[in-house]
Enzyme design. Structure first.
Site, short mmCIF file in Angstrom:
data_model
loop_
_atom_site.label_atom_id
_atom_site.label_comp_id
_atom_site.label_asym_id
_atom_site.label_seq_id
_atom_site.Cartn_x
_atom_site.Cartn_y
_atom_site.Cartn_z
N ASP A 171 0.84 -1.20 0.00
CA ASP A 171 0.00 0.00 0.00
C ASP A 171 0.88 1.25 0.00
O ASP A 171 0.95 2.01 0.98
CB ASP A 171 -0.94 -0.02 1.21
CG ASP A 171 -1.95 -1.16 1.11
OD1 ASP A 171 -2.31 -1.52 -0.02
OD2 ASP A 171 -2.36 -1.68 2.16
N LYS A 176 0.39 -7.91 -2.64
CA LYS A 176 -0.87 -7.35 -3.11
C LYS A 176 -0.63 -5.96 -3.66
O LYS A 176 -0.08 -5.10 -2.98
CB LYS A 176 -1.90 -7.29 -1.98
CG LYS A 176 -3.25 -6.70 -2.41
CD LYS A 176 -4.25 -6.72 -1.27
CE LYS A 176 -4.08 -5.57 -0.31
NZ LYS A 176 -4.52 -4.26 -0.89
N ASP A 183 -5.44 -6.35 -6.56
CA ASP A 183 -6.63 -6.09 -5.74
C ASP A 183 -7.33 -4.82 -6.23
O ASP A 183 -7.19 -3.75 -5.65
CB ASP A 183 -6.18 -5.95 -4.28
CG ASP A 183 -7.32 -5.60 -3.34
OD1 ASP A 183 -8.47 -5.97 -3.64
OD2 ASP A 183 -7.05 -4.97 -2.29
N LYS A 188 -10.81 -4.95 -7.13
CA LYS A 188 -12.21 -5.05 -6.72
C LYS A 188 -13.16 -4.56 -7.82
O LYS A 188 -14.00 -3.69 -7.60
CB LYS A 188 -12.46 -4.27 -5.43
CG LYS A 188 -11.60 -4.70 -4.25
CD LYS A 188 -11.96 -3.88 -3.02
CE LYS A 188 -11.11 -4.27 -1.81
NZ LYS A 188 -9.71 -3.81 -1.92
N LEU A 189 -13.08 -5.16 -8.99
CA LEU A 189 -13.93 -4.72 -10.09
C LEU A 189 -15.41 -4.90 -9.77
O LEU A 189 -15.82 -5.91 -9.18
CB LEU A 189 -13.59 -5.51 -11.37
CG LEU A 189 -12.44 -4.95 -12.22
CD1 LEU A 189 -11.12 -4.95 -11.46
CD2 LEU A 189 -12.30 -5.72 -13.52
N HIS A 190 -16.19 -3.90 -10.14
CA HIS A 190 -17.64 -3.92 -9.89
C HIS A 190 -18.28 -3.00 -10.92
O HIS A 190 -18.28 -1.78 -10.76
CB HIS A 190 -17.93 -3.44 -8.47
CG HIS A 190 -19.37 -3.56 -8.07
ND1 HIS A 190 -19.80 -3.30 -6.79
CD2 HIS A 190 -20.47 -3.92 -8.76
CE1 HIS A 190 -21.11 -3.49 -6.71
NE2 HIS A 190 -21.54 -3.85 -7.91
N ASP A 191 -18.82 -3.59 -11.97
CA ASP A 191 -19.42 -2.81 -13.05
C ASP A 191 -20.36 -3.72 -13.82
O ASP A 191 -20.60 -4.86 -13.41
CB ASP A 191 -18.32 -2.23 -13.96
CG ASP A 191 -18.71 -0.88 -14.55
OD1 ASP A 191 -19.82 -0.79 -15.11
OD2 ASP A 191 -17.91 0.07 -14.46
N PRO A 224 -21.54 -6.42 -16.54
CA PRO A 224 -20.78 -7.62 -16.90
C PRO A 224 -19.81 -7.44 -18.06
O PRO A 224 -18.65 -7.88 -17.97
CB PRO A 224 -21.88 -8.63 -17.25
CG PRO A 224 -23.02 -8.23 -16.37
CD PRO A 224 -22.98 -6.73 -16.36
N THR A 243 -13.45 -5.82 5.40
CA THR A 243 -13.19 -6.00 6.83
C THR A 243 -13.24 -4.68 7.60
O THR A 243 -13.18 -4.68 8.83
CB THR A 243 -11.83 -6.69 7.06
OG1 THR A 243 -10.82 -6.05 6.27
CG2 THR A 243 -11.89 -8.16 6.68
N ARG A 273 -3.87 -8.33 12.32
CA ARG A 273 -3.07 -7.45 13.18
C ARG A 273 -2.36 -8.30 14.24
O ARG A 273 -2.92 -9.28 14.73
CB ARG A 273 -3.95 -6.42 13.90
CG ARG A 273 -4.60 -5.40 12.96
CD ARG A 273 -3.61 -4.36 12.48
NE ARG A 273 -4.25 -3.29 11.75
CZ ARG A 273 -4.49 -3.28 10.44
NH1 ARG A 273 -4.16 -4.35 9.72
NH2 ARG A 273 -5.06 -2.25 9.86
N GLN A 277 -9.82 -0.92 10.53
CA GLN A 277 -10.45 -2.22 10.38
C GLN A 277 -11.45 -2.47 11.51
O GLN A 277 -11.22 -2.06 12.65
CB GLN A 277 -9.39 -3.34 10.39
CG GLN A 277 -8.38 -3.24 9.26
CD GLN A 277 -8.95 -3.73 7.93
OE1 GLN A 277 -10.14 -3.97 7.80
NE2 GLN A 277 -8.09 -3.88 6.95
N ARG A 334 0.04 -2.77 6.98
CA ARG A 334 0.80 -1.86 7.82
C ARG A 334 1.61 -2.55 8.91
O ARG A 334 2.65 -2.05 9.32
CB ARG A 334 -0.16 -0.83 8.45
CG ARG A 334 -0.53 0.28 7.50
CD ARG A 334 -1.67 1.11 8.01
NE ARG A 334 -2.96 0.43 7.88
CZ ARG A 334 -4.13 1.03 8.03
NH1 ARG A 334 -4.19 2.31 8.34
NH2 ARG A 334 -5.25 0.35 7.89
#
Length: 239
Positions: A10, A32, A59, A61-64, A66, A122, A184, A193, A214
């Protein structure tokens, strides 16, 4: 993907990534790459990480709709990544389209990237899910429903909290992947989280993979923190 540890890169630049990975030059990781890094550096960061021998969970997170997801996955499959994800909330048609895109885009002779679906982040609490997202079911019921939809769609597994792994294992089987963020160490703060567990607890719950960010990337000694992660995970084996 033999190792169960995924380190979340990240960071916002390739320079930060290279500095972090320097102590691991002789130890390829499963890493990741999320939106923060990919949107800054693009596909070149994937190429660079692959050259260093790292396995990659992209990562995004595709959301559209089809077809959009299908076409996006065709392009991502050409990058040679190992794991990629979508949001289960996109529905079965979208998840099936994601697989079609991955299969179409995977080069001949190569293995299709595994595809998993995010159930609930999460960082999402049950109260927030019900009050803000208007999902009236419990967290456990919602996560299991999304996991079953993902399995029905042909996906390889889900992203979930380690706390939900036993329920998913019971209904989806041991071979269905459970990738669990929100990890963690016991002496750390949860930060943003909501559903967190320790590495040892995640192993006990049965997580296929744990995603750790982290706790390692912001540690004073990242390599030592990674070794601590392995040690705490393996305590379950020896106990």
């Amino acid at each position: 993907m033999d190792q169960p540890f995924i380190v979340a890169l990240d960071f916002q630049s390739r320079e930060e990534v290279e500095a972090f990975l320097r102590p691991f030059v002789r130890e390829p990781l499963f890493v990741k790459v999320g939106m923060e890094l990919y949107y800054q550096e693009g596909p070149d960061i994937i190429t660079a990480l692959k050259k260093q021998g790292h396995h990659i969970f992209l990562d995004l997170k595709l959301h559209d709709i089809p077809n959009t997801v299908k076409q996006a996955m065709k392009g991502l499959a050409r990058l040679g990544i190992d794991l990629v994800n979508v949001h289960a909330a996109g529905g079965t048609s979208m998840m099936k389209a994601a697989l079609e895109g991955l299969e179409a885009g995977t080069p001949s002779g190569a293995t299709r990237p595994a595809c998993i679906a995010v159930t609930q982040l999460t960082s999402t609490s049950e109260q927030m899910m019900q009050r803000e997202l208007w999902i009236s079911r419990t967290m456990a019921e919602t996560v299991l429903h999304y996991a079953l939809l993902a399995q029905e769609s042909g996906l390889d597994g889900v992203v979930c909290s380690a706390k939900e792994v036993p329920l998913i294992r019971e209904h989806c089987g041991a071979s269905f992947l459970t990738v669990t963020p929100g990890i963690r160490f016991a002496d750390e703060e949860a930060n943003d989280q909501a559903r967190v567990v320790t590495p040892k607890e995640a192993r006990k719950f049965g997580s296929s993979f744990v995603v750790v960010g982290r706790s390692i990337t912001r540690a004073a000694d990242p390599h030592a923190a990674y070794e601590r992660l392995k040690q705490e995970w393996n305590q379950e084996e020896s106990s």
